[in-house]
Design a protein around this motif. Structure first.
Motif, PDB file in Angstrom:
ATOM      1  N   ILE A 113      48.584  39.292 -69.682  1.00 33.74           N
ATOM      2  CA  ILE A 113      47.514  38.620 -70.424  1.00 33.74           C
ATOM      3  C   ILE A 113      46.200  38.687 -69.643  1.00 33.74           C
ATOM      4  CG2 ILE A 113      46.739  36.382 -71.274  1.00 33.74           C
ATOM      5  CD1 ILE A 113      49.629  35.727 -71.915  1.00 33.74           C
ATOM      6  N   ALA A 114      46.271  38.491 -68.318  1.00 32.12           N
ATOM      7  CA  ALA A 114      45.051  38.549 -67.509  1.00 32.12           C
ATOM      8  C   ALA A 114      44.420  39.937 -67.548  1.00 32.12           C
ATOM      9  CB  ALA A 114      45.376  38.155 -66.062  1.00 32.12           C
ATOM     10  N   LEU A 115      45.253  40.989 -67.473  1.00 30.37           N
ATOM     11  CA  LEU A 115      44.711  42.350 -67.540  1.00 30.37           C
ATOM     12  C   LEU A 115      44.092  42.629 -68.909  1.00 30.37           C
ATOM     13  CD1 LEU A 115      47.516  44.338 -65.681  1.00 30.37           C
ATOM     14  CD2 LEU A 115      45.256  43.738 -64.820  1.00 30.37           C
ATOM     15  N   ALA A 116      44.735  42.142 -69.963  1.00 30.16           N
ATOM     16  CA  ALA A 116      44.181  42.346 -71.304  1.00 30.16           C
ATOM     17  C   ALA A 116      42.845  41.634 -71.461  1.00 30.16           C
ATOM     18  CB  ALA A 116      45.178  41.855 -72.351  1.00 30.16           C
ATOM     19  N   LEU A 117      42.763  40.396 -70.968  1.00 27.71           N
ATOM     20  CA  LEU A 117      41.502  39.661 -71.049  1.00 27.71           C
ATOM     21  C   LEU A 117      40.409  40.345 -70.244  1.00 27.71           C
ATOM     22  CD1 LEU A 117      42.676  35.932 -70.830  1.00 27.71           C
ATOM     23  CD2 LEU A 117      41.763  37.131 -72.817  1.00 27.71           C
ATOM     24  N   ALA A 118      40.772  40.855 -69.060  1.00 29.40           N
ATOM     25  CA  ALA A 118      39.773  41.552 -68.247  1.00 29.40           C
ATOM     26  C   ALA A 118      39.241  42.782 -68.962  1.00 29.40           C
ATOM     27  CB  ALA A 118      40.389  41.945 -66.894  1.00 29.40           C
ATOM     28  N   GLY A 119      40.134  43.509 -69.650  1.00 30.29           N
ATOM     29  CA  GLY A 119      39.674  44.677 -70.410  1.00 30.29           C
ATOM     30  C   GLY A 119      38.759  44.304 -71.559  1.00 30.29           C
ATOM     31  N   VAL A 120      39.104  43.224 -72.283  1.00 26.83           N
ATOM     32  CA  VAL A 120      38.265  42.797 -73.404  1.00 26.83           C
ATOM     33  C   VAL A 120      36.904  42.318 -72.910  1.00 26.83           C
ATOM     34  CG1 VAL A 120      38.045  41.092 -75.237  1.00 26.83           C
ATOM     35  CG2 VAL A 120      40.225  42.241 -74.878  1.00 26.83           C
ATOM     36  N   ILE A 121      36.900  41.542 -71.819  1.00 29.82           N
ATOM     37  CA  ILE A 121      35.630  41.038 -71.288  1.00 29.82           C
ATOM     38  C   ILE A 121      34.759  42.197 -70.805  1.00 29.82           C
ATOM     39  CG2 ILE A 121      34.602  39.674 -69.433  1.00 29.82           C
ATOM     40  CD1 ILE A 121      36.985  37.779 -69.665  1.00 29.82           C
ATOM     41  N   GLY A 122      35.385  43.177 -70.132  1.00 33.04           N
ATOM     42  CA  GLY A 122      34.607  44.335 -69.687  1.00 33.04           C
ATOM     43  C   GLY A 122      33.998  45.104 -70.848  1.00 33.04           C
ATOM     44  N   ALA A 123      34.799  45.317 -71.913  1.00 35.87           N
ATOM     45  CA  ALA A 123      34.267  46.007 -73.090  1.00 35.87           C
ATOM     46  C   ALA A 123      33.157  45.198 -73.751  1.00 35.87           C
ATOM     47  CB  ALA A 123      35.401  46.269 -74.082  1.00 35.87           C
ATOM     48  N   GLU A 124      33.308  43.882 -73.790  1.00 38.91           N
ATOM     49  CA  GLU A 124      32.273  43.017 -74.383  1.00 38.91           C
ATOM     50  C   GLU A 124      30.964  43.126 -73.616  1.00 38.91           C
ATOM     51  OE1 GLU A 124      30.324  39.805 -76.452  1.00 38.91           O
ATOM     52  OE2 GLU A 124      32.020  41.095 -76.962  1.00 38.91           O
ATOM     53  N   LEU A 125      31.035  43.097 -72.288  1.00 38.02           N
ATOM     54  CA  LEU A 125      29.807  43.160 -71.484  1.00 38.02           C
ATOM     55  C   LEU A 125      29.121  44.521 -71.636  1.00 38.02           C
ATOM     56  CD1 LEU A 125      31.012  41.374 -68.214  1.00 38.02           C
ATOM     57  CD2 LEU A 125      29.596  40.434 -70.042  1.00 38.02           C
ATOM     58  N   ILE A 126      29.916  45.590 -71.646  1.00 38.92           N
ATOM     59  CA  ILE A 126      29.318  46.923 -71.778  1.00 38.92           C
ATOM     60  C   ILE A 126      28.664  47.084 -73.152  1.00 38.92           C
ATOM     61  CG2 ILE A 126      29.862  49.377 -71.902  1.00 38.92           C
ATOM     62  CD1 ILE A 126      32.034  48.880 -69.808  1.00 38.92           C
ATOM     63  N   ALA A 127      29.377  46.668 -74.212  1.00 39.94           N
ATOM     64  CA  ALA A 127      28.818  46.793 -75.558  1.00 39.94           C
ATOM     65  C   ALA A 127      27.572  45.931 -75.719  1.00 39.94           C
ATOM     66  CB  ALA A 127      29.875  46.399 -76.595  1.00 39.94           C
ATOM     67  N   ARG A 128      27.602  44.733 -75.154  1.00 39.20           N
ATOM     68  CA  ARG A 128      26.423  43.852 -75.250  1.00 39.20           C
ATOM     69  C   ARG A 128      25.221  44.465 -74.539  1.00 39.20           C
ATOM     70  NH1 ARG A 128      25.680  38.515 -76.505  1.00 39.20           N
ATOM     71  NH2 ARG A 128      27.919  38.336 -76.922  1.00 39.20           N
ATOM     72  N   ARG A 129      25.467  45.063 -73.383  1.00 35.90           N
ATOM     73  CA  ARG A 129      24.355  45.682 -72.657  1.00 35.90           C
ATOM     74  C   ARG A 129      23.759  46.840 -73.450  1.00 35.90           C
ATOM     75  NH1 ARG A 129      25.286  47.293 -66.506  1.00 35.90           N
ATOM     76  NH2 ARG A 129      25.395  45.003 -66.446  1.00 35.90           N
ATOM     77  N   ILE A 130      24.612  47.640 -74.074  1.00 40.31           N
ATOM     78  CA  ILE A 130      24.110  48.759 -74.885  1.00 40.31           C
ATOM     79  C   ILE A 130      23.293  48.245 -76.061  1.00 40.31           C
ATOM     80  CG2 ILE A 130      24.807  50.670 -76.366  1.00 40.31           C
ATOM     81  CD1 ILE A 130      27.213  51.076 -74.526  1.00 40.31           C
ATOM     82  N   GLY A 131      23.806  47.198 -76.754  1.00 39.34           N
ATOM     83  CA  GLY A 131      23.071  46.631 -77.880  1.00 39.34           C
ATOM     84  C   GLY A 131      21.725  46.056 -77.467  1.00 39.34           C
ATOM     85  N   ASP A 132      21.704  45.306 -76.370  1.00 42.29           N
ATOM     86  CA  ASP A 132      20.441  44.742 -75.878  1.00 42.29           C
ATOM     87  C   ASP A 132      19.435  45.839 -75.566  1.00 42.29           C
ATOM     88  OD1 ASP A 132      21.676  42.302 -76.091  1.00 42.29           O
ATOM     89  OD2 ASP A 132      21.969  42.008 -73.947  1.00 42.29           O
ATOM     90  N   SER A 133      19.921  46.923 -74.940  1.00 43.77           N
ATOM     91  CA  SER A 133      19.025  48.005 -74.554  1.00 43.77           C
ATOM     92  C   SER A 133      18.423  48.701 -75.776  1.00 43.77           C
ATOM     93  CB  SER A 133      19.789  49.014 -73.688  1.00 43.77           C
ATOM     94  OG  SER A 133      18.991  50.124 -73.373  1.00 43.77           O
ATOM     95  N   LYS A 134      19.228  48.929 -76.812  1.00 43.15           N
ATOM     96  CA  LYS A 134      18.706  49.621 -77.997  1.00 43.15           C
ATOM     97  C   LYS A 134      17.656  48.781 -78.721  1.00 43.15           C
ATOM     98  CE  LYS A 134      22.541  52.719 -79.025  1.00 43.15           C
ATOM     99  NZ  LYS A 134      23.493  53.171 -80.067  1.00 43.15           N
ATOM    100  N   VAL A 135      17.918  47.487 -78.881  1.00 38.89           N
ATOM    101  CA  VAL A 135      16.941  46.620 -79.551  1.00 38.89           C
ATOM    102  C   VAL A 135      15.665  46.512 -78.721  1.00 38.89           C
ATOM    103  CG1 VAL A 135      16.510  44.277 -80.366  1.00 38.89           C
ATOM    104  CG2 VAL A 135      18.727  45.355 -80.792  1.00 38.89           C
ATOM    105  N   ALA A 136      15.799  46.402 -77.413  1.00 41.07           N
ATOM    106  CA  ALA A 136      14.620  46.295 -76.552  1.00 41.07           C
ATOM    107  C   ALA A 136      13.765  47.561 -76.628  1.00 41.07           C
ATOM    108  CB  ALA A 136      15.048  46.027 -75.116  1.00 41.07           C
ATOM    109  N   LYS A 137      14.400  48.731 -76.637  1.00 46.06           N
ATOM    110  CA  LYS A 137      13.627  49.977 -76.711  1.00 46.06           C
ATOM    111  C   LYS A 137      12.905  50.108 -78.043  1.00 46.06           C
ATOM    112  CE  LYS A 137      16.265  52.680 -73.343  1.00 46.06           C
ATOM    113  NZ  LYS A 137      15.126  52.725 -72.418  1.00 46.06           N
ATOM    114  N   ALA A 138      13.565  49.682 -79.125  1.00 48.18           N
ATOM    115  CA  ALA A 138      12.899  49.738 -80.432  1.00 48.18           C
ATOM    116  C   ALA A 138      11.687  48.810 -80.453  1.00 48.18           C
ATOM    117  CB  ALA A 138      13.886  49.358 -81.531  1.00 48.18           C
ATOM    118  N   THR A 139      11.818  47.630 -79.865  1.00 42.01           N
ATOM    119  CA  THR A 139      10.696  46.690 -79.820  1.00 42.01           C
ATOM    120  C   THR A 139       9.558  47.237 -78.973  1.00 42.01           C
ATOM    121  OG1 THR A 139      12.264  44.858 -80.039  1.00 42.01           O
ATOM    122  CG2 THR A 139      10.044  44.324 -79.265  1.00 42.01           C
TER     123      THR A 139
END
Length: 339
Positions: free
Chosen positions: A111-137
């Motif tokens: 369970i801990a490994l699964a949560l770590a994978g989900v959290i890592g994917a969440e942080l990476i996806a969030r960073r990509i989304g933030d970067s795209k919106v910021a560049k458009a602005t």
């Protein structure tokens, strides 16, 4: 003593018994009766048999290269030792499956490994989304910008469903389009990207706060209002009456304007002209220039943004814009090409 052997006389040396003969003799059994004995001749010695060579079909087998070690013989006088083999130990997997604590630890680790994978994917996806919106602005306002998505629900869920609950955008404060030193703070809510037809989706709510300091207003007026820009050397905002005072060199000319909201846009209304300004800058000529200036500032704001209010402070001007249920158009604007 037998009769045929007389008793020795005194002083005479007794005679020795006769030596045994080498020839076959007969033994006298006890009791004085003789039994004949028969000599059995020895069998003649057999000549030694020469060793025979093995037959051709049975070639000599060479000794093994790695002979199997044989146990050492027990020392003389000791009983042989019997080796008793211990039963085979149970496999590690079987022992682990029979241990409840081990099963719990395995489950917790998975369970801990699964949560770590989900959290890592969440942080990476969030960073990509933030970067795209910021560049458009940044492309729209011509300034550096930062963006962030709402914490809940997780960004991955928002991206999968195509519904974004909250997006915050902040610019660096260098400029917003032609307005120098202006800072923009945007709050976007309820974005739905399930587009139809010529629309990419809708924005439930967009609120923008534009902060414009006095120094930025003066610099912008000097660049965009030719009839007035050459005369302005100083600018002062008055929070008490909500006006902006533009002063010429040495105070020879003064123009007082009041920012207002008119039909969802900004307007700068001339309030007073003094000094040489009243002679060189008649109201009839100055007001159209100020109207054009205000229109240029707001006409290219996207998504139908309309002014809700404007406030004059002691340090500058703060304007608030908003729009609701705005349609996101399908456009070839390069600023939105990577969204």
């Amino acid at each position: 003593r037998p009769a045929d052997h007389p008793e020795p006389q005194d002083g005479a040396t007794p005679s020795r018994p006769p030596e045994p003969s080498a020839s076959p003799t007969r033994q006298m059994p006890a009791g004085g009766r003789e039994e004949p004995t028969t000599r059995i001749p020895a069998s003649p010695a057999q000549p030694p048999v020469p060793p025979q060579a093995p037959p051709p079909s049975q070639a000599a087998v060479p000794p093994p290269t790695n002979p199997v070690p044989q146990p050492a013989p027990a020392p003389a006088g000791e009983a042989p030792t019997t080796v008793i083999e211990a039963p085979a130990a149970p496999s590690r997997t079987a022992s682990v499956l029979r241990d409840p604590l081990a099963l719990v630890l395995i489950l917790v680790t998975v369970i801990a490994l699964a949560l770590a994978g989900v959290i890592g994917a969440e942080l990476i996806a969030r960073r990509i989304g933030d970067s795209k919106v910021a560049k458009a602005t940044e492309c729209v306002v011509n300034d550096k910008a930062s963006a962030s998505f709402g914490v809940t629900p997780p960004f991955l869920w928002q991206h999968i469903t195509g519904n974004y609950t909250n997006i915050s955008i902040h610019t660096a404060g260098n400029q917003v389009k032609d307005a120098k030193q202006m800072t923009a703070d945007l709050s976007i809510s309820d974005v739905d990207l399930h587009g139809t037809g010529d629309s990419r989706g809708t924005i439930g709510s967009l609120q923008a706060t534009l902060t414009w300091p006095s120094a930025g207003i003066k610099e912008t007026v000097q660049n965009m209002v030719p009839i007035l820009g050459n005369l302005v050397s100083d600018l002062k905002t008055n929070a008490a009456d909500g006006t902006v005072e533009l002063r010429g060199a040495f105070g020879l000319a003064t123009v007082v304007v009041k920012p207002e909201v008119v039909n969802g846009g900004l307007s700068l209304q001339v309030q007073k002209l003094t000094g040489l300004g009243a002679l060189t800058l008649p109201r009839e000529s100055l007001q159209p220039e100020l109207d054009r200036f205000a229109s240029e500032l707001t006409k290219r704001y996207p998504l139908g943004l309309r002014a809700d209010g404007i406030e004059v402070t002691d340090t500058g001007v703060v304007a608030r814009f908003s729009t609701r249920n705005a349609s996101i158009p399908r456009t070839d604007d390069p600023c939105f090409a990577h969204l």
